[in-house]
Design an enzyme around this catalytic site. Structure first.
Site, mmCIF file in Angstrom:
data_model
loop_
_atom_site.group_PDB
_atom_site.id
_atom_site.type_symbol
_atom_site.label_atom_id
_atom_site.label_comp_id
_atom_site.label_asym_id
_atom_site.label_seq_id
_atom_site.Cartn_x
_atom_site.Cartn_y
_atom_site.Cartn_z
ATOM 1 N N GLY A 242 46.109 31.824 44.169
ATOM 2 C CA GLY A 242 46.028 30.443 44.651
ATOM 3 C C GLY A 242 47.274 29.612 44.404
ATOM 4 O O GLY A 242 47.890 29.096 45.339
ATOM 5 N N LYS B 190 47.061 33.073 32.629
ATOM 6 C CA LYS B 190 46.073 34.002 32.060
ATOM 7 C C LYS B 190 46.638 35.416 31.897
ATOM 8 O O LYS B 190 46.709 36.184 32.869
ATOM 9 C CB LYS B 190 44.827 34.032 32.950
ATOM 10 C CG LYS B 190 44.112 32.690 32.986
ATOM 11 C CD LYS B 190 42.903 32.768 33.887
ATOM 12 C CE LYS B 190 42.321 31.374 34.106
ATOM 13 N NZ LYS B 190 41.565 31.277 35.341
ATOM 14 N N GLY C 173 41.384 35.306 43.379
ATOM 15 C CA GLY C 173 40.724 36.361 42.607
ATOM 16 C C GLY C 173 40.668 37.682 43.375
ATOM 17 O O GLY C 173 40.778 38.757 42.786
ATOM 18 N N ARG D 195 43.758 27.849 54.750
ATOM 19 C CA ARG D 195 42.672 28.829 54.885
ATOM 20 C C ARG D 195 41.900 28.636 56.193
ATOM 21 O O ARG D 195 41.334 29.594 56.715
ATOM 22 C CB ARG D 195 41.719 28.730 53.699
ATOM 23 C CG ARG D 195 42.266 29.429 52.470
ATOM 24 C CD ARG D 195 41.349 29.302 51.287
ATOM 25 N NE ARG D 195 41.666 30.304 50.283
ATOM 26 C CZ ARG D 195 41.045 30.409 49.114
ATOM 27 N NH1 ARG D 195 40.076 29.581 48.800
ATOM 28 N NH2 ARG D 195 41.381 31.350 48.263
#
Ligand code: 3PG
Length: 408
Positions: free
Chosen positions: A358, A204, A381, A43
């Site tokens: 991620g 998820k 996200g 990043r």
């Protein structure tokens, strides 16, 4: 408009930055290992084109980021100083590291900066005003700058002071990474080349359902792996314990997206075999079974070999593949085969391959395959929000390309 489909926004190239104090919002939320070591500096590297551009243009570059989730309190383990040090190594130039985010000490330090200097402010989330999008904090932040460059795609879905509130006080334009992310991701929702496959994994299921609700009309096939497959398998009746094992709301959403897929003629592939383990831990006993034979209390740790073969065949003819979520518990070597094989299959494809989230980006990077993909997003996200068609608030507030708000 569902999400930001096109970049009609000003970028750092559209404004005059020479001699200006430019606040650059980046996402330097890097993974930290034992002793605070930076485990992956991707990043930081991803934002260096913007920073280098600003330095060459003789701006005074003031970098700000969050790191972790300290929720408005100072956490010594989450100070920006090690990140500033790593940035200095990457840029091969001195970087001033400040121990405060706003206030007179920061303003004095910035007043002493010369054109082309680079400074890093303290962790934005040490101040409660950041996450609360508090205008008092946004104004204090704005006092140290003439212009904001938002290069923080990874946090552009958050309505925080440095992302959204600050636009009430200063003109905001996109950085080069932000521009690159939007340019790479927009075609997925606008005009993808077909066949288009969406590969969804991770733990998820709720997040994957939100993506499907938006993307079913755009794709030709969906491949579901990881723990997220469980409620889908329950829907088809091939999961032990069946519906009783899941939140009825999730099951209802699964039913709705499966019906939507049927209506649009979208093929949804689910695992025909899985690696199941007693626990999601290294050394746990595991075996390959069909989904209906998963023993009670066991977890789906990876897709099985028959599923993998079917998924690779489904991917092979595709001209666009978007992938979010590992096929299993990738960080445990015994459960990494599915993720590794999907990554290798995508790397060898003559197609647009977009990776986001991620752990998916981390897996592809660890495997040394990031360079083989069309684009590996820095968003976790934010990538999910984008694919789910939710507006990215940090992009919405950027100055419009046709407007004049940010010039000068
Ligand atoms: C991320 O890692 O996805 C971004 O830095 C956003 O972090 P957050 O989920 O803590 O807002």
């Amino acid at each position: 408009m569902p999400g930001e489909k096109r970049m009609h926004k000003k970028t750092v190239r559209d404004v005059d930055v020479r001699g200006k104090r430019v606040l650059v919002r980046v996402d330097f939320n890097v993974p930290l290992g034992p002793g605070g070591t930076i485990e992956d500096d991707s990043r930081i590297h991803a934002c260096t084109p913007t920073i280098t551009y600003l330095v060459r243009q003789q701006a005074r570059v003031i970098i700000c980021s969050h790191l972790g989730r300290p929720h408005g309190r100072v956490d010594e383990r989450l100070r920006m100083e090690p990140v500033a040090r790593r940035l200095a190594e990457i840029l091969r130039r001195p970087v001033i590291s400040l121990r405060e985010t706003v206030g007179p000490v920061v303003e004095e330090a910035i007043n002493r900066m010369h054109d082309g200097d680079v400074a890093v402010l303290e962790n934005l989330r040490f101040s409660p005003g950041e996450e609360a999008n508090d205008p008092v904090f946004a104004r204090a932040l704005a006092r140290c700058a003439d212009l904001v460059v938002n290069d923080a795609f990874g946090v552009s879905h958050r309505t925080h002071a440095s992302i959204v509130g600050i636009a009430g006080f200063l003109p905001c334009v996109a950085g080069l990474l932000m521009e690159k992310e939007i340019a790479a991701l927009s075609p997925l929702l606008e005009n993808p080349a077909h066949p288009f496959a969406l590969v969804l994994g991770g733990a998820k299921a709720g997040e994957k359902i939100a993506i499907l609700e938006n993307c079913i009309p755009l794709v030709d096939r969906v491949l579901v792996g990881g723990g997220a497959a469980a409620p889908f398998l329950a829907y088809t009746g091939s999961f032990p314990g069946g519906s009783a094992a899941f939140d009825p709301e999730i099951l209802e959403k699964v039913r709705a997206v499966m019906e939507m897929a049927g209506t649009h003629g979208v093929q949804v592939l689910l695992p025909v075999d899985v690696v199941t383990a007693e626990k999601p831990e290294p050394g746990a006993a595991y075996r390959v079974v069909s989904p209906g034979d998963i023993p009670a209390g066991h977890v789906i740790a990876d897709i099985g070999p028959a599923t993998l073969a079917a998924y690779i065949s489904a991917i092979r003819p595709c001209r666009t593949v978007a992938w979010n979520g590992p096929m299993g518990i990738f960080e445990i070597p015994a459960f990494s085969a599915g993720t590794k094989a999907i990554a290798a299959a995508l790397a060898g494809l003559h197609a647009t391959t977009i990776i986001g989230g991620g752990s998916t980006a981390e897996a592809v990077t660890q495997l040394g395959l990031a360079g083989e993909m069309t684009h590996v997003s820095t968003g976790g996200g934010a990538f999910l929000s984008f694919l789910s068609g939710k507006p990215l608030t940090g992009v919405t507030v950027l100055a419009d390309l046709q407007g004049s708000a940010a010039k000068g």
